[in-house]
Structure formats: C-alpha cells, structure tokens
Motif scaffolding. Structure first.
Motif, short mmCIF file in Angstrom:
data_model
loop_
_atom_site.label_atom_id
_atom_site.label_comp_id
_atom_site.label_asym_id
_atom_site.label_seq_id
_atom_site.Cartn_x
_atom_site.Cartn_y
_atom_site.Cartn_z
N VAL A 116 0.86 -1.18 0.00
CA VAL A 116 0.00 0.00 0.00
C VAL A 116 0.90 1.24 0.00
O VAL A 116 1.89 1.31 0.72
CB VAL A 116 -0.98 0.01 1.22
CG1 VAL A 116 -0.23 0.02 2.53
CG2 VAL A 116 -1.94 1.18 1.14
N ALA A 117 0.56 2.19 -0.88
CA ALA A 117 1.29 3.46 -0.93
C ALA A 117 0.47 4.50 -0.19
O ALA A 117 -0.72 4.69 -0.47
CB ALA A 117 1.50 3.90 -2.38
N GLY B 219 -7.92 -6.54 -4.86
CA GLY B 219 -6.89 -5.76 -5.51
C GLY B 219 -7.31 -4.37 -5.98
O GLY B 219 -6.56 -3.71 -6.67
N ALA B 220 -8.50 -3.91 -5.62
CA ALA B 220 -8.94 -2.58 -6.04
C ALA B 220 -8.14 -1.50 -5.33
O ALA B 220 -7.88 -1.59 -4.14
CB ALA B 220 -10.43 -2.39 -5.74
N LYS C 214 -9.84 3.26 -10.43
CA LYS C 214 -9.00 2.55 -11.38
C LYS C 214 -7.67 3.28 -11.42
O LYS C 214 -7.63 4.51 -11.50
CB LYS C 214 -9.63 2.56 -12.77
CG LYS C 214 -10.88 1.73 -12.87
CD LYS C 214 -11.42 1.73 -14.28
CE LYS C 214 -12.66 0.88 -14.37
NZ LYS C 214 -13.24 0.89 -15.72
N GLU C 215 -6.57 2.53 -11.29
CA GLU C 215 -5.26 3.16 -11.30
C GLU C 215 -4.24 2.22 -11.87
O GLU C 215 -4.48 1.04 -12.03
CB GLU C 215 -4.87 3.61 -9.89
CG GLU C 215 -4.78 2.49 -8.88
CD GLU C 215 -3.46 1.73 -8.88
OE1 GLU C 215 -2.43 2.31 -9.20
OE2 GLU C 215 -3.50 0.54 -8.59
#
Length: 86
Positions: free
Chosen positions: A34-35, A71-72, A81-82
């Motif tokens: 996670v960022a 995984g969203a 969405k990225e």
C-alpha cells in the motif's frame, strides 16, 4: 449526442507529497503493498484494541489491520482505477 461548450479552467493545483510504500504480510501468508502519504495526519489502525498510529511511526514488525478487496485501489476510501509503473 450531447451539447458541449468551451470553458476556462480557473485553477489547477499540483502538489508533490512524500509517500511511503508499506509491504504487509497477512496471517495467511499473502503479501500486500500500500502506498500512503507520509504525513502525521495519515493514520493506521493497529491490531491492539483499535488504536491508531501515524504512518510515519509504523515500524517493521508492527501489526496493523487491513481490508482486502480483490486488488482494487482506493483513494480516501473510494475504489478507483489506477496503474502504477515503477
């Protein structure tokens, strides 16, 4: 179709903020990443009574709570969405 018209953008704000990448291992052995923005105001819930700590204070070996949803990616809790290219 629809109708369209030209408009002037009144303000654009671009900010550079320091980020930290946390790599987590779940109790089931899965690895997650996670960022997060590296700021005192960004907090993570620990596994100890629901207390929270600043992301800037998290250390290797700390236990934290996380929610995994297929995984969203999320921004302020909203699925987005990225794409991340390193």
């Amino acid at each position: 179709g629809g109708r369209s018209r030209a408009a002037t953008v009144g303000r654009v704000k671009i900010e550079k903020r320091p980020c930290v990448l946390l790599e987590l291992e779940t109790d089931a052995g899965a690895t997650l990443c996670v960022a997060l923005q590296n700021a005192e105001t960004v907090r993570i819930v620990t596994g100890e009574g629901g207390e929270s700590v600043s992301v800037s204070e998290v250390a290797e070996g700390d236990r934290v709570l996380c929610r995994v949803e297929g995984g969203a990616a999320r921004h302020t809790g909203i699925a987005i969405k990225e794409q991340c290219t390193e």
